[in-house]
Design an enzyme around this catalytic site. Structure first.
Site, PDB file in Angstrom:
ATOM      1  N   CYS A  16       0.872  -1.171   0.000  1.00 37.31           N
ATOM      2  CA  CYS A  16       0.000   0.000   0.000  1.00 37.31           C
ATOM      3  C   CYS A  16       0.912   1.224   0.000  1.00 37.31           C
ATOM      4  O   CYS A  16       2.129   1.092   0.111  1.00 37.31           O
ATOM      5  CB  CYS A  16      -0.993  -0.003   1.160  1.00 37.31           C
ATOM      6  SG  CYS A  16      -0.303   0.130   2.802  1.00 37.31           S
ATOM      7  N   CYS A  90      -2.061   1.145  -4.196  1.00 37.93           N
ATOM      8  CA  CYS A  90      -0.763   1.769  -4.468  1.00 37.93           C
ATOM      9  C   CYS A  90      -0.704   2.378  -5.863  1.00 37.93           C
ATOM     10  O   CYS A  90       0.319   2.907  -6.270  1.00 37.93           O
ATOM     11  CB  CYS A  90       0.384   0.789  -4.240  1.00 37.93           C
ATOM     12  SG  CYS A  90       0.533  -0.514  -5.458  1.00 37.93           S
ATOM     13  N   CYS A  94       3.334   0.179  -8.396  1.00 37.16           N
ATOM     14  CA  CYS A  94       3.764  -1.206  -8.197  1.00 37.16           C
ATOM     15  C   CYS A  94       4.364  -1.763  -9.480  1.00 37.16           C
ATOM     16  O   CYS A  94       3.697  -1.794 -10.513  1.00 37.16           O
ATOM     17  CB  CYS A  94       2.582  -2.072  -7.768  1.00 37.16           C
ATOM     18  SG  CYS A  94       1.865  -1.541  -6.211  1.00 37.16           S
TER      19      CYS A  94
END
Length: 142
Positions: A16, A90, A94
């Site tokens: 996150c 996120c 990522c």
């Protein structure tokens, strides 16, 4: 001589933004419920200075202590080393690598919330962790 310890069935990375709430609670639950069967990591694209105190308190209420955890920076190496990458808001931060199982868990962000608001998030994370463990266990039997 002792027999070698079995290697973990899978490795899971929770991601996150701040690695201070959702991903820390998920890592805490997976470590607690799966034990040595699963290797657990968590990280954030913009890690906070500390784990969210409301998340720490909410987890303490269910007997899991995440107070010693520290938010960690997301790295490509952590993603490469993980079988499952579970993102929790996120965004595009990522990294994506072929061959990994990616899951995106849409969960409310506990940042700035009191423990009362964090409890339902915690409980939803626990349900998802239990389902994840069942999936990992089923893959080992197959």
């Amino acid at each position: 001589m002792f027999p070698p310890l079995p290697s973990p069935a899978a490795s899971v990375l929770f991601v996150c933004v701040h690695n201070a709430g959702r991903s820390q609670m998920a890592a805490g639950f997976l470590t607690h419920l799966a034990g040595d069967r699963v290797e657990v990591r968590s990280a954030g694209s913009l890690p906070a200075d500390q784990v969210n105190p409301a998340a720490v308190e909410a987890m303490r209420e269910v007997g899991i202590d995440i107070s010693a955890e520290q938010p960690k920076m997301l790295t490509a190496e952590a993603v490469k080393a993980s079988d499952y990458v579970i993102t929790m808001g996120c965004g595009d931060a990522c990294p994506i690598f072929p061959g990994k199982m990616y899951l995106d868990w849409q969960l409310d962000d506990p940042a700035g919330q009191g423990v009362e608001a964090v409890r339902p998030i915690r409980d939803e994370i626990k349900k998802r962790i239990e389902a994840l463990i069942a999936e990992i266990d089923a893959e080992q039997v197959a």
